[in-house]
Design a protein around this motif. Structure first.
Motif, PDB file in Angstrom:
ATOM      1  N   THR A  85      13.138   5.682   5.945  1.00 29.92           N
ATOM      2  CA  THR A  85      12.353   4.520   6.351  1.00 29.92           C
ATOM      3  C   THR A  85      11.807   4.824   7.733  1.00 29.92           C
ATOM      4  O   THR A  85      12.544   5.295   8.605  1.00 29.92           O
ATOM      5  CB  THR A  85      13.219   3.240   6.396  1.00 29.92           C
ATOM      6  N   VAL A  86      10.512   4.577   7.929  1.00 31.94           N
ATOM      7  CA  VAL A  86       9.875   4.798   9.227  1.00 31.94           C
ATOM      8  C   VAL A  86       9.406   3.442   9.761  1.00 31.94           C
ATOM      9  O   VAL A  86       8.671   2.729   9.086  1.00 31.94           O
ATOM     10  CB  VAL A  86       8.674   5.758   9.124  1.00 31.94           C
TER      11      VAL A  86
ATOM     12  N   ARG B 201       3.848  -4.187  14.364  1.00 26.76           N
ATOM     13  CA  ARG B 201       4.916  -3.513  13.620  1.00 26.76           C
ATOM     14  C   ARG B 201       4.440  -3.101  12.228  1.00 26.76           C
ATOM     15  O   ARG B 201       3.727  -3.851  11.553  1.00 26.76           O
ATOM     16  CB  ARG B 201       6.088  -4.481  13.494  1.00 26.76           C
ATOM     17  N   MET B 202       4.875  -1.917  11.821  1.00 27.44           N
ATOM     18  CA  MET B 202       4.642  -1.453  10.464  1.00 27.44           C
ATOM     19  C   MET B 202       5.880  -0.659  10.031  1.00 27.44           C
ATOM     20  O   MET B 202       6.380   0.185  10.779  1.00 27.44           O
ATOM     21  CB  MET B 202       3.392  -0.566  10.379  1.00 27.44           C
ATOM     22  N   VAL B 203       6.345  -0.940   8.826  1.00 26.61           N
ATOM     23  CA  VAL B 203       7.516  -0.254   8.293  1.00 26.61           C
ATOM     24  C   VAL B 203       7.149   0.273   6.914  1.00 26.61           C
ATOM     25  O   VAL B 203       6.577  -0.445   6.094  1.00 26.61           O
ATOM     26  CB  VAL B 203       8.740  -1.199   8.184  1.00 26.61           C
ATOM     27  N   SER B 204       7.470   1.542   6.681  1.00 23.26           N
ATOM     28  CA  SER B 204       7.258   2.125   5.358  1.00 23.26           C
ATOM     29  C   SER B 204       8.543   2.825   4.935  1.00 23.26           C
ATOM     30  O   SER B 204       9.323   3.274   5.766  1.00 23.26           O
ATOM     31  CB  SER B 204       6.074   3.095   5.356  1.00 23.26           C
ATOM     32  N   ARG B 205       8.738   2.890   3.627  1.00 20.62           N
ATOM     33  CA  ARG B 205       9.939   3.558   3.116  1.00 20.62           C
ATOM     34  C   ARG B 205       9.544   4.490   1.981  1.00 20.62           C
ATOM     35  O   ARG B 205       8.550   4.272   1.284  1.00 20.62           O
ATOM     36  CB  ARG B 205      10.971   2.555   2.637  1.00 20.62           C
ATOM     37  N   SER B 206      10.341   5.505   1.809  1.00 24.83           N
ATOM     38  CA  SER B 206      10.089   6.455   0.720  1.00 24.83           C
ATOM     39  C   SER B 206      10.406   5.774  -0.609  1.00 24.83           C
ATOM     40  O   SER B 206      11.370   5.020  -0.719  1.00 24.83           O
ATOM     41  CB  SER B 206      10.938   7.711   0.891  1.00 24.83           C
ATOM     42  N   VAL B 207       9.558   6.037  -1.593  1.00 24.84           N
ATOM     43  CA  VAL B 207       9.778   5.480  -2.925  1.00 24.84           C
ATOM     44  C   VAL B 207       9.822   6.578  -3.993  1.00 24.84           C
ATOM     45  O   VAL B 207      10.252   6.329  -5.104  1.00 24.84           O
ATOM     46  CB  VAL B 207       8.721   4.402  -3.300  1.00 24.84           C
ATOM     47  N   GLU B 208       9.363   7.781  -3.637  1.00 24.09           N
ATOM     48  CA  GLU B 208       9.427   8.931  -4.535  1.00 24.09           C
ATOM     49  C   GLU B 208       9.635  10.177  -3.698  1.00 24.09           C
ATOM     50  O   GLU B 208       9.136  10.278  -2.584  1.00 24.09           O
ATOM     51  CB  GLU B 208       8.125   9.083  -5.330  1.00 24.09           C
TER      52      GLU B 208
ATOM     53  N   THR C   4       6.306  10.064  -1.372  1.00 24.25           N
ATOM     54  CA  THR C   4       5.448   8.897  -1.523  1.00 24.25           C
ATOM     55  C   THR C   4       6.130   7.760  -0.764  1.00 24.25           C
ATOM     56  O   THR C   4       7.344   7.570  -0.898  1.00 24.25           O
ATOM     57  CB  THR C   4       5.279   8.505  -3.008  1.00 24.25           C
ATOM     58  N   THR C   5       5.362   7.050   0.053  1.00 17.91           N
ATOM     59  CA  THR C   5       5.900   5.916   0.793  1.00 17.91           C
ATOM     60  C   THR C   5       5.144   4.648   0.432  1.00 17.91           C
ATOM     61  O   THR C   5       4.013   4.696  -0.051  1.00 17.91           O
ATOM     62  CB  THR C   5       5.801   6.129   2.320  1.00 17.91           C
ATOM     63  N   GLU C   6       5.786   3.534   0.714  1.00 22.87           N
ATOM     64  CA  GLU C   6       5.180   2.222   0.509  1.00 22.87           C
ATOM     65  C   GLU C   6       5.381   1.395   1.767  1.00 22.87           C
ATOM     66  O   GLU C   6       6.479   1.389   2.344  1.00 22.87           O
ATOM     67  CB  GLU C   6       5.845   1.519  -0.676  1.00 22.87           C
ATOM     68  N   ILE C   7       4.337   0.710   2.196  1.00 22.87           N
ATOM     69  CA  ILE C   7       4.449  -0.169   3.358  1.00 22.87           C
ATOM     70  C   ILE C   7       5.223  -1.412   2.934  1.00 22.87           C
ATOM     71  O   ILE C   7       4.852  -2.078   1.965  1.00 22.87           O
ATOM     72  CB  ILE C   7       3.059  -0.550   3.908  1.00 22.87           C
TER      73      ILE C   7
ATOM     74  N   ALA D 254       0.852  -1.192   0.000  1.00 20.41           N
ATOM     75  CA  ALA D 254       0.000   0.000   0.000  1.00 20.41           C
ATOM     76  C   ALA D 254       0.889   1.243   0.000  1.00 20.41           C
ATOM     77  O   ALA D 254       1.943   1.261   0.633  1.00 20.41           O
ATOM     78  CB  ALA D 254      -0.926   0.007   1.208  1.00 20.41           C
ATOM     79  N   ARG D 255       0.440   2.272  -0.700  1.00 18.78           N
ATOM     80  CA  ARG D 255       1.222   3.507  -0.800  1.00 18.78           C
ATOM     81  C   ARG D 255       0.436   4.706  -0.291  1.00 18.78           C
ATOM     82  O   ARG D 255      -0.780   4.745  -0.397  1.00 18.78           O
ATOM     83  CB  ARG D 255       1.651   3.760  -2.245  1.00 18.78           C
ATOM     84  N   GLY D 256       1.191   5.663   0.205  1.00 16.52           N
ATOM     85  CA  GLY D 256       0.620   6.926   0.633  1.00 16.52           C
ATOM     86  C   GLY D 256       1.499   8.058   0.146  1.00 16.52           C
ATOM     87  O   GLY D 256       2.661   7.851  -0.196  1.00 16.52           O
ATOM     88  N   ARG D 257       0.916   9.261   0.094  1.00 20.87           N
ATOM     89  CA  ARG D 257       1.696  10.423  -0.310  1.00 20.87           C
ATOM     90  C   ARG D 257       1.393  11.560   0.650  1.00 20.87           C
ATOM     91  O   ARG D 257       0.349  11.589   1.298  1.00 20.87           O
ATOM     92  CB  ARG D 257       1.411  10.807  -1.747  1.00 20.87           C
ATOM     93  N   GLY D 258       2.310  12.498   0.661  1.00 17.17           N
ATOM     94  CA  GLY D 258       2.104  13.643   1.526  1.00 17.17           C
ATOM     95  C   GLY D 258       3.119  14.729   1.268  1.00 17.17           C
ATOM     96  O   GLY D 258       3.951  14.638   0.368  1.00 17.17           O
ATOM     97  N   THR D 259       3.028  15.746   2.097  1.00 16.73           N
ATOM     98  CA  THR D 259       3.934  16.885   2.041  1.00 16.73           C
ATOM     99  C   THR D 259       4.422  17.160   3.453  1.00 16.73           C
ATOM    100  O   THR D 259       3.632  17.175   4.393  1.00 16.73           O
ATOM    101  CB  THR D 259       3.211  18.130   1.491  1.00 16.73           C
TER     102      THR D 259
END
Length: 150
Positions: free
Chosen positions: A89-90, A76-83, A65-68, A49-54
């Motif tokens: 990485t969070v 636990r949940m880890v997401s990393r920037s993809v754009e 833009t991040t992706e889980i 799943a992806r999310g975007r923000g500012t």
């Protein structure tokens, strides 16, 4: 590589905290550096799943833009920037604690935050982000205490 890691105990069960944190639109509720956030598409939350923000960090605005990449409710949940200009990485780790949840947030950022600030600014950015993350987690704990999930 700047690393920021902070923890807080939240007076809510782990599943409730995880459910709130896993919704991209909630990031801007508690993270003072995020001015907007949303999920991309309407698929289920989980790996991929992806999310975007500012975000606005030290006076500079960044779109991301991040992706889980890990999704293990409610632990636990880890997401990393993809754009975007920022490389990060969070990791959100949750565990039962004192009748609530101990939430630990770790941010691993690329050196110089992708070259935006430069390597010499790493320690300054790391300290500033540490204070921001600590304040954000405290805001999150207060918000969830005042707005129990149903």
């Amino acid at each position: 590589m700047p690393v920021v890691e902070e923890s807080v105990v939240i007076a809510r069960p782990p599943q409730e905290v995880f459910d709130f944190l896993s919704k991209f639109e909630n990031i801007a509720v508690y993270d003072s550096s995020v001015t907007a956030s949303e999920q991309i598409g309407n698929g289920p939350l989980g790996v991929g799943a992806r999310g975007r923000g500012t975000s606005k960090i030290m006076g500079k605005q960044f779109d991301w833009t991040t992706e889980i990449i890990e999704f293990d409710p409610p632990r636990r949940m880890v997401s990393r920037s993809v754009e975007g200009k920022l490389d990060f990485t969070v990791t959100l780790a949750l565990e039962p604690s004192d009748g609530g949840t101990r939430l630990t947030q770790r941010i691993d950022a690329g050196s110089g935050l992708g070259g935006v600030f430069g390597k010499l600014a790493d320690s300054l950015v790391e300290r500033a982000q540490g204070r921001t993350v600590r304040a954000n987690l405290e805001t999150l704990a207060e918000w969830l205490a005042e707005h129990p999930q149903s």
